[in-house]
Scaffold this active site. Structure first.
Site, PDB file in Angstrom:
ATOM      1  N   GLY A  50       0.830  -1.193   0.000  1.00 36.70           N
ATOM      2  CA  GLY A  50       0.000   0.000   0.000  1.00 36.70           C
ATOM      3  C   GLY A  50       0.864   1.242   0.000  1.00 36.70           C
ATOM      4  O   GLY A  50       2.029   1.203   0.387  1.00 36.70           O
ATOM      5  N   GLN A  61       2.968  10.117   1.373  1.00 39.19           N
ATOM      6  CA  GLN A  61       4.268   9.457   1.543  1.00 39.19           C
ATOM      7  C   GLN A  61       5.249   9.822   0.455  1.00 39.19           C
ATOM      8  O   GLN A  61       6.464   9.689   0.630  1.00 39.19           O
ATOM      9  CB  GLN A  61       4.100   7.926   1.538  1.00 39.19           C
ATOM     10  N   CYS A  77       6.177  -0.187   7.281  1.00 37.16           N
ATOM     11  CA  CYS A  77       5.798   1.020   6.551  1.00 37.16           C
ATOM     12  C   CYS A  77       6.953   1.454   5.668  1.00 37.16           C
ATOM     13  O   CYS A  77       8.093   1.490   6.123  1.00 37.16           O
ATOM     14  CB  CYS A  77       5.451   2.124   7.542  1.00 37.16           C
ATOM     15  N   LEU A  78       6.641   1.788   4.427  1.00 37.40           N
ATOM     16  CA  LEU A  78       7.693   2.213   3.498  1.00 37.40           C
ATOM     17  C   LEU A  78       8.364   3.500   3.965  1.00 37.40           C
ATOM     18  O   LEU A  78       9.509   3.768   3.625  1.00 37.40           O
ATOM     19  CB  LEU A  78       7.120   2.411   2.091  1.00 37.40           C
ATOM     20  N   HIS A 133      -4.165   1.339   7.491  1.00 35.83           N
ATOM     21  CA  HIS A 133      -2.811   1.885   7.608  1.00 35.83           C
ATOM     22  C   HIS A 133      -2.639   3.084   6.659  1.00 35.83           C
ATOM     23  O   HIS A 133      -2.103   4.123   7.045  1.00 35.83           O
ATOM     24  CB  HIS A 133      -1.797   0.776   7.283  1.00 35.83           C
ATOM     25  N   GLU A 134      -3.128   2.938   5.423  1.00 34.46           N
ATOM     26  CA  GLU A 134      -2.966   4.022   4.445  1.00 34.46           C
ATOM     27  C   GLU A 134      -3.841   5.229   4.798  1.00 34.46           C
ATOM     28  O   GLU A 134      -3.435   6.371   4.603  1.00 34.46           O
ATOM     29  CB  GLU A 134      -3.258   3.531   3.030  1.00 34.46           C
ATOM     30  N   HIS A 143      -2.135   7.435   7.107  1.00 38.69           N
ATOM     31  CA  HIS A 143      -1.199   8.374   6.472  1.00 38.69           C
ATOM     32  C   HIS A 143      -1.912   9.655   6.045  1.00 38.69           C
ATOM     33  O   HIS A 143      -1.366  10.751   6.164  1.00 38.69           O
ATOM     34  CB  HIS A 143      -0.550   7.746   5.237  1.00 38.69           C
TER      35      HIS A 143
HETATM   36 ZN    ZN Z   1       2.874   3.389   5.975  1.00 35.84          ZN
END
Ligand code: ZN
Length: 142
Positions: free
Chosen positions: A19, A24, A66-67, A108-109, A112
């Site tokens: 995701g 981000q 998380c990226l 999760h997204e 963000h």
């Molecule tokens: Zn994340």
């Protein structure tokens, strides 16, 4: 919007991740990309604009990464089943039910989009450990 979605999908698969939210990559748009089925043969990225959780139930504990926070994983408790409303790239309003990993990734997204990071859910000790580790990684990189 379509170009942004395409960029985000490429970034997500290259990472690789399941995701990605527009903030981000520094774009302040309420858009998220989710493909929670990376293990399956076919890629099926979902582009969600203005995603909103209408209802939720159950609970699931999942080890999330998380990226935006390399090398951090954290077990997070979230609702297991959610009903989500969003717009697709054509502007149609869509409502879906999501569960398990798919539901976890969407939540999760959405976090963000609200400016909440995984790290905000960590204990103070873990947060402190991670910040020190991140500083060290940064120092080694430069
Ligand atoms: Zn994340």
């Amino acid at each position: 919007m379509k170009r942004l979605a395409k960029d985000m999908i490429e970034t997500m698969y290259a990472a690789p991740g399941v995701g990605l939210a527009a903030p981000q990559i520094g774009v302040n748009v309420r858009m998220v990309i989710v493909d929670a089925f990376v293990q399956s043969e076919e890629r099926d990225p979902k582009v969600m604009l203005n995603p909103e959780i209408l209802s939720s139930s159950g609970s699931i504990a999942f080890e999330e990464g998380c990226l935006s926070l390399p090398e951090l994983t954290l077990e997070v408790d979230r609702p297991r089943i959610i009903e989500v409303k969003y717009q697709d790239l054509e502007g149609s309003e869509i409502k879906i039910m999501a569960q398990d990993l798919f539901a976890v990734v969407i939540q999760h997204e959405i976090d963000h989009l609200e400016g909440r990071l995984l790290l905000d859910r960590a204990s103070l000790v873990k947060r402190d450990m991670y910040r020190r580790k991140a500083r060290k990684m940064k120092a080694q990189a430069t």
